[in-house]
Design a protein around this motif. Structure first.
Motif, PDB file in Angstrom:
ATOM      1  N   VAL A 130       0.843  -1.193   0.000  1.00 29.04           N
ATOM      2  CA  VAL A 130       0.000   0.000   0.000  1.00 29.04           C
ATOM      3  C   VAL A 130       0.880   1.246   0.000  1.00 29.04           C
ATOM      4  CG1 VAL A 130      -1.781   1.272   1.257  1.00 29.04           C
ATOM      5  CG2 VAL A 130      -1.811  -1.220   1.265  1.00 29.04           C
ATOM      6  N   ASP A 131       1.850   1.297   0.933  1.00 31.45           N
ATOM      7  CA  ASP A 131       2.677   2.487   1.104  1.00 31.45           C
ATOM      8  C   ASP A 131       4.085   2.333   0.545  1.00 31.45           C
ATOM      9  OD1 ASP A 131       0.696   3.910   2.540  1.00 31.45           O
ATOM     10  OD2 ASP A 131       1.205   2.795   4.344  1.00 31.45           O
ATOM     11  N   GLN A 132       4.614   1.114   0.545  1.00 31.20           N
ATOM     12  CA  GLN A 132       5.970   0.826   0.065  1.00 31.20           C
ATOM     13  C   GLN A 132       7.021   1.680   0.768  1.00 31.20           C
ATOM     14  OE1 GLN A 132       6.442   0.264  -4.163  1.00 31.20           O
ATOM     15  NE2 GLN A 132       4.319  -0.384  -4.405  1.00 31.20           N
ATOM     16  N   VAL A 133       6.930   1.703   2.080  1.00 35.90           N
ATOM     17  CA  VAL A 133       7.926   2.363   2.900  1.00 35.90           C
ATOM     18  C   VAL A 133       7.933   1.681   4.262  1.00 35.90           C
ATOM     19  CG1 VAL A 133       6.282   4.114   3.730  1.00 35.90           C
ATOM     20  CG2 VAL A 133       8.728   4.590   3.814  1.00 35.90           C
ATOM     21  N   TRP A 134       9.112   1.479   4.839  1.00 30.98           N
ATOM     22  CA  TRP A 134       9.187   0.900   6.175  1.00 30.98           C
ATOM     23  C   TRP A 134       8.743   1.943   7.186  1.00 30.98           C
ATOM     24  CZ3 TRP A 134       9.732  -4.106   6.971  1.00 30.98           C
ATOM     25  CH2 TRP A 134      10.329  -4.894   5.973  1.00 30.98           C
ATOM     26  N   GLN A 135       7.881   1.532   8.121  1.00 36.30           N
ATOM     27  CA  GLN A 135       7.372   2.466   9.111  1.00 36.30           C
ATOM     28  C   GLN A 135       6.962   1.706  10.366  1.00 36.30           C
ATOM     29  OE1 GLN A 135       3.586   4.323   8.016  1.00 36.30           O
ATOM     30  NE2 GLN A 135       3.255   2.713   6.508  1.00 36.30           N
ATOM     31  N   PRO A 136       6.966   2.380  11.508  1.00 38.25           N
ATOM     32  CA  PRO A 136       6.568   1.702  12.739  1.00 38.25           C
ATOM     33  C   PRO A 136       5.059   1.679  12.909  1.00 38.25           C
ATOM     34  CG  PRO A 136       7.219   3.943  13.224  1.00 38.25           C
ATOM     35  CD  PRO A 136       7.440   3.747  11.737  1.00 38.25           C
ATOM     36  N   LEU A 137       4.574   0.663  13.583  1.00 43.61           N
ATOM     37  CA  LEU A 137       3.190   0.643  14.031  1.00 43.61           C
ATOM     38  C   LEU A 137       3.117   1.513  15.278  1.00 43.61           C
ATOM     39  CD1 LEU A 137       0.289  -0.557  13.986  1.00 43.61           C
ATOM     40  CD2 LEU A 137       1.168  -2.395  15.441  1.00 43.61           C
ATOM     41  N   VAL A 138       2.319   2.581  15.222  1.00 40.32           N
ATOM     42  CA  VAL A 138       2.346   3.551  16.320  1.00 40.32           C
ATOM     43  C   VAL A 138       1.107   3.529  17.206  1.00 40.32           C
ATOM     44  CG1 VAL A 138       3.910   5.125  15.148  1.00 40.32           C
ATOM     45  CG2 VAL A 138       1.443   5.379  14.807  1.00 40.32           C
ATOM     46  N   LYS A 139       0.023   2.895  16.751  1.00 36.23           N
ATOM     47  CA  LYS A 139      -1.182   2.919  17.584  1.00 36.23           C
ATOM     48  C   LYS A 139      -2.116   1.790  17.207  1.00 36.23           C
ATOM     49  CE  LYS A 139      -4.214   6.293  17.024  1.00 36.23           C
ATOM     50  NZ  LYS A 139      -4.878   7.615  17.118  1.00 36.23           N
ATOM     51  N   ASN A 140      -2.703   1.149  18.223  1.00 33.81           N
ATOM     52  CA  ASN A 140      -3.800   0.200  18.053  1.00 33.81           C
ATOM     53  C   ASN A 140      -5.039   0.780  18.714  1.00 33.81           C
ATOM     54  OD1 ASN A 140      -2.297  -1.878  16.808  1.00 33.81           O
ATOM     55  ND2 ASN A 140      -1.621  -2.656  18.781  1.00 33.81           N
ATOM     56  N   VAL A 141      -6.153   0.798  18.004  1.00 30.83           N
ATOM     57  CA  VAL A 141      -7.431   1.177  18.603  1.00 30.83           C
ATOM     58  C   VAL A 141      -8.357  -0.028  18.475  1.00 30.83           C
ATOM     59  CG1 VAL A 141      -9.387   2.764  18.575  1.00 30.83           C
ATOM     60  CG2 VAL A 141      -7.092   3.595  17.984  1.00 30.83           C
ATOM     61  N   VAL A 142      -8.774  -0.581  19.604  1.00 31.90           N
ATOM     62  CA  VAL A 142      -9.531  -1.827  19.610  1.00 31.90           C
ATOM     63  C   VAL A 142     -11.022  -1.543  19.776  1.00 31.90           C
ATOM     64  CG1 VAL A 142      -9.830  -4.064  20.742  1.00 31.90           C
ATOM     65  CG2 VAL A 142      -7.552  -3.033  20.595  1.00 31.90           C
ATOM     66  N   TYR A 143     -11.825  -2.114  18.893  1.00 33.44           N
ATOM     67  CA  TYR A 143     -13.273  -2.014  18.941  1.00 33.44           C
ATOM     68  C   TYR A 143     -13.872  -3.397  19.195  1.00 33.44           C
ATOM     69  CZ  TYR A 143     -12.720   2.687  17.014  1.00 33.44           C
ATOM     70  OH  TYR A 143     -12.360   4.008  16.820  1.00 33.44           O
TER      71      TYR A 143
END
Length: 327
Positions: A100-113
């Protein structure tokens, strides 16, 4: 009946090892060159240059083929294994790469529903949504798309949900909203030109057009908003791929196929709508649904209760008026 296009039929579900999860893409932004390389060294130190480049190449090839994949570098637990992400999503503390983005990036947030986890990329802001049926696929939305969906969901809550509603009444509000506001893109589908948006809640809720997958994901979004438990079902209807939902009402599970309640007419038009629900696919048991649907059973969600089945739906329709408008 709503068939899938050949493009949709070709989509593969591949499960290579620990660092991969399949995802369904509805947005493919071009990454900023300023972002490139920011996290590359960290990933390369963890995985090695060869493995990192292999992941990037596979993700790029997947994007070219219309398949969307996620790869990640994640910390190991005490057993030397990667802890799975919530709802089979991206593991916590990961640095990930997607087609989708083709860039390495950190997972910064989870929002749980109730039914999902929304996971946010730290560089692009893309939101990856994993539903709780364990199917292993994610939906990906840009920040703009995500906010647009949230706006529609908020309006739905404001206009359609009132204090004290039962689970069944909330479900009927969801069904009423979808059949009143979503149109099946029949001409586009017939021409084999249905889009990624057509297969997503963005298409259903924001653009007002969707095929069965979009209807089903939109049902999940609205169910999350009102606290109803639901599951995403990928199965077969009339010999073709088809998607619908399970919904839990007062502790019991039922099948609900909103797409088939809002069918395209013989003339190719849509808009069957709330006033003309056929009441054939709302709150069915497994045995009732199996008359013309096939799916892989979900062990923790058997559907055998009839309390909120077709008779209850008919009584509800009669009490509120079949032709009652939503807005």
């Amino acid at each position: 009946m709503k068939e899938k296009t050949e493009k949709e039929k070709r989509r593969k579900r591949i499960w290579p090892a620990l660092l991969f999860a399949a995802a369904f893409c509805v947005f493919s932004p071009h990454p900023s060159t300023a972002l490139a390389g920011r996290w590359d060294q960290t990933v390369e130190s963890s995985l090695g240059k060869e493995q990192k480049e292999k992941m990037e190449l596979q993700a790029q090839q997947a994007a070219e083929e219309g398949r969307v994949q996620l790869y990640w570098s994640a910390p190991l637990n005490e057993q030397g294994e990667i802890d799975p992400g919530i709802n089979n999503g991206i593991p916590n503390n990961s640095i990930f790469y997607s087609s989708v983005d083709q860039v390495w990036q950190p997972l910064v947030k989870n929002v749980v529903y109730t039914n999902s986890v929304h996971q946010f990329g730290g560089e692009t802001g893309t939101v990856y949504i994993s539903w709780n049926n364990g199917r292993g696929r994610l939906f990906a939305y840009s920040q703009e798309q995500y906010q647009a969906i949230q706006n529609v969901v908020s309006r739905f809550e404001e206009h359609c949900i009132r204090p004290g509603m039962s689970d069944f009444e909330k479900e009927m509000a969801i069904v009423q909203y979808l059949v009143a506001n979503v149109t099946y893109p029949y001409a586009r589908y017939q021409a084999g030109q249905d889009t990624d948006d057509d297969h997503s809640a963005f298409g259903a809720l924001v653009k007002g057009e969707a095929v069965c997958e979009g209807y089903a994901e939109a049902f999940c979004w609205l169910a999350d908003a009102v606290g109803l438990k639901t599951k995403f079902i990928y199965g077969i209807y009339g010999g073709e791929m088809h998607d619908w939902n399970l919904v839990q009402l007062n502790g019991q599970w039922y099948h609900v196929d909103v797409t088939s309640e809002d069918p395209v007419t013989n003339g190719g038009s849509n808009g069957y709508g709330w006033g003309n629900l056929c009441n054939q696919y709302l709150n069915l048991t497994d045995s009732q649904m199996a008359r013309d649907h096939q799916w892989e059973a979900i062990a923790d969600a058997p559907c055998s209760d009839t309390r909120y089945g077709p008779q209850a739906v008919e009584a509800y329709l009669s009490s509120v008026g079949r032709a009652k408008g939503m807005w």
